[in-house]
Scaffold this active site. Structure first.
Site, PDB file in Angstrom:
ATOM      1  N   TRP A   1     -11.373 -15.619 -16.817  1.00 21.25           N
ATOM      2  CA  TRP A   1     -10.370 -15.643 -17.882  1.00 21.25           C
ATOM      3  C   TRP A   1      -9.410 -16.788 -17.586  1.00 21.25           C
ATOM      4  CZ3 TRP A   1      -5.341 -12.540 -17.832  1.00 21.25           C
ATOM      5  CH2 TRP A   1      -4.706 -12.601 -19.083  1.00 21.25           C
TER       6      TRP A   1
ATOM      7  N   ASP B   1      -9.010  -7.178 -11.186  1.00 19.70           N
ATOM      8  CA  ASP B   1      -8.509  -7.141 -12.562  1.00 19.70           C
ATOM      9  C   ASP B   1      -9.406  -6.189 -13.348  1.00 19.70           C
ATOM     10  OD1 ASP B   1      -7.474  -7.581 -15.064  1.00 19.70           O
ATOM     11  OD2 ASP B   1      -7.720  -9.754 -15.047  1.00 19.70           O
TER      12      ASP B   1
ATOM     13  N   LYS C   1      -6.853  -2.508 -24.508  1.00 18.20           N
ATOM     14  CA  LYS C   1      -8.133  -2.302 -25.178  1.00 18.20           C
ATOM     15  C   LYS C   1      -8.506  -0.828 -25.261  1.00 18.20           C
ATOM     16  CE  LYS C   1      -8.377  -6.816 -24.334  1.00 18.20           C
ATOM     17  NZ  LYS C   1      -7.292  -7.589 -23.675  1.00 18.20           N
TER      18      LYS C   1
END
Length: 402
Positions: free
Chosen positions: A134, A215, A250
Site C-alpha cells: 500500500w 497491518d 471495511k
C-alpha cells in the site's frame, strides 16, 4: 517572511487512488466502472450501512449520552474488544496484561502512531515493506523519519508471491529493523502466504531479531474473522515485540468514522505499562484523543451477542460476494481469452486483485471503456457486480489482446 515562505511551497502530487476517484465522479459516461478505490459495494453498487451498525446507532441515539472527551488512548470497552478480536478472548497475552491497545484514527492512524513511537526509540532502524505494498506505508514511515526499503514479494509470472525471494530479501535487514507485513488480504495484490510459509517467515523474523509491524485492515474478508487473525496469534506465541495496526473501516463499512487501533505486544505487564504511557504521549502531541461515535458502535456490536452474530453474518455475506465475483470474472475471462491462465484471480484473497494489466492497458481501460483502475493493475473486486462484470471482462480481455 510568511509570504516568502509560502511562495516557495511546491504543489504536491495528486494521490494516485483518491485522484482517480475524483476523475471517476466527473466522468459522464453512463456505464462507467470504478475499480480504483478500496470500498466495499453491494450488488447494486452502493456502499452499505450494515444492519448491525444501524441497530447500534439507534441504541446510542436513544441513550443521548454526553459527548465528553475520551481518554487519550480511547474508550476502555473498545480497547478490550479490539484485543479479543485480534488475539482471542482466551489469549495468554491479554490474561498476563502484556497487550497495549490505543484507539486511533483508522488503521492509518494506527500505523502513524506506531511509526512515531518507534522513531522515538529506534530512530536508526530501517523499515522494510513488501514490493509492492500500500503506497501509504512508505509515506507514513518515511515522514516519521525512517529510511524505507523493500523486500521482494509479488511474482508477476505466477500471479502469486515468491517466498524464497522474500526470505532472501529479509536477510538484508539488520537486527532491530522493522518489517511491515500484511496479516491477511495483502494490499494491493490479494496474495497471502500459506500457513506453512508463514511459519518460515516468522522463524526468519525471530532469528534475525527484526520487529514485525502487522497491518490488518481486512480482517474477515479473507477466510474468516478467526482465520484472518491466525498470523497475529502465532506471532504472539513467540513473545516478540509486535506492533499491529487494525481497522474497522471495511469490516463495518464505517469508512468516514475513522475507527482503528494500534496494539503492541510486550514482554511483561511492567513493560506494557511503560509502552502505554509513551503511546499516550505520542497521541497527546498529535490529536489529543480520539472521537467517540465510531468506536462506540464497534464496541457495542462486538460485545452484544445478538449484534455480534448479525455482524458476523453480514461480514460473511460481503466476503462471499467478493469470492463469487472472483469466480465469475475468471470464468468470463477464460472464455474470452482461453490462451491465458486466470486461476490467480480466485487464489487471491480480500478486496483487491493484481489483475496483470500494465499501466498502458489500464490507461486504455479508462479512455476507451470508462473503467477506472490503479495504474499498477490493482482492481477492487468489491466494485464488480453482476451488472458490470461482463463489460469489465470484455474490456480487460480486449486491452490485453491489444
Amino acid at each position: 517572511m510568511s509570504v516568502s515562505l509560502l511562495a516557495g511551497v511546491p504543489l504536491a502530487p495528486h494521490d494516485p487512488i483518491l485522484g482517480l476517484n475524483e476523475a471517476f465522479k466527473s466522468d459522464t459516461t453512463p456505464q462507467k466502472i470504478n475499480l480504483s478505490i478500496g470500498v466495499y459495494c453491494t450488488e447494486e453498487g452502493k456502499v452499505p450501512v450494515l444492519a448491525c451498525v444501524q441497530k447500534a446507532m439507534k441504541v446510542l441515539a436513544e441513550e443521548q449520552a454526553p459527548r465528553i472527551y475520551l481518554p487519550i488512548d480511547g474508550a476502555p470497552a473498545y480497547k478490550t474488544a479490539v484485543q479479543a478480536l485480534l488475539l482471542g478472548g482466551d489469549s495468554p497475552v491479554i490474561a498476563e496484561k502484556r497487550a497495549v491497545t490505543a484507539q486511533t484514527l483508522g488503521g492509518t492512524g494506527g500505523l502513524k502512531v506506531g511509526a512515531d513511537f518507534l522513531h522515538h526509540f529506534a530512530a536508526n532502524a530501517k523499515v522494510w515493506v513488501s514490493d509492492p505494498t500500500w503506497d501509504n506505508h512508505k509515506a507514513i514511515f518515511g515522514d516519521a523519519g525512517f529510511a524505507v526499503d523493500v523486500y521482494p514479494y509479488y511474482d508477476a509470472a505466477t500471479g502469486g508471491y515468491d517466498l524464497s525471494a522474500m526470505l532472501v530479501g529479509l536477510k538484508k535487514a539488520a537486527a532491530g529493523d522493522i518489517v511491515v507485513l500484511h496479516a491477511c488480504c495483502h494490499n494491493p495484490t490479494g496474495v497471502d502466504p500459506s500457513s506453512e510459509d508463514w511459519d518460515k517467515i516468522i522463524d526468519a523474523i525471530e532469528e534475525q531479531q527484526l520487529v514485525p509491524f502487522l497491518d490488518i485492515a481486512y480482517q474477515g474478508f479473507g477466510h474468516g474473522i478467526e482465520e484472518d487473525s491466525e498470523v497475529i496469534r502465532r506471532f504472539a506465541e513467540r513473545k516478540l515485540p509486535v506492533f499491529i495496526s487494525s481497522s474497522f473501516s471495511k469490516s463495518f463499512s464505517l469508512y468516514g468514522e475513522r475507527v482503528g487501533a494500534l496494539t503492541v505486544l510486550c514482554d511483561s505487564a511492567d513493560e506494557a505499562v511503560r509502552v502505554q504511557s509513551q503511546v499516550r504521549r505520542v497521541i497527546r502531541a498529535n490529536y489529543s484523543n480520539p472521537p467517540t461515535f465510531g468506536s462506540a458502535i464497534v464496541s457495542m456490536v462486538l460485545t452484544k451477542k445478538d449484534l455480534r452474530g448479525l455482524w458476523e453474518e453480514e461480514l460473511a455475506g460481503m466476503r462471499d460476494r467478493i469470492r463469487a465475483m472472483r469466480v465469475m470474472l475468471r470464468e468470463r475471462l477464460a472464455k474470452l481469452d482461453p490462451e491465458r491462465n486466470y486461476d490467480y484471480i480466485v487464489k487471491q484473497k480480500g478486496m483487491f486483485s493484481y489483475s496483470g494489466l500494465n499501466a498502458a492497458q489500464v490507461e486504455k481501460l479508462r479512455e476507451n471503456y470508462a473503467v477506472y483502475a490503479v495504474k499498477t493493475g490493482r482492481i477492487c473486486m468489491a466494485g464488480l457486480n453482476t451488472h458490470n462484470i461482463d463489460a469489465f471482462a470484455q474490456a480487460m480481455a480486449e486491452v490485453q489482446k491489444g
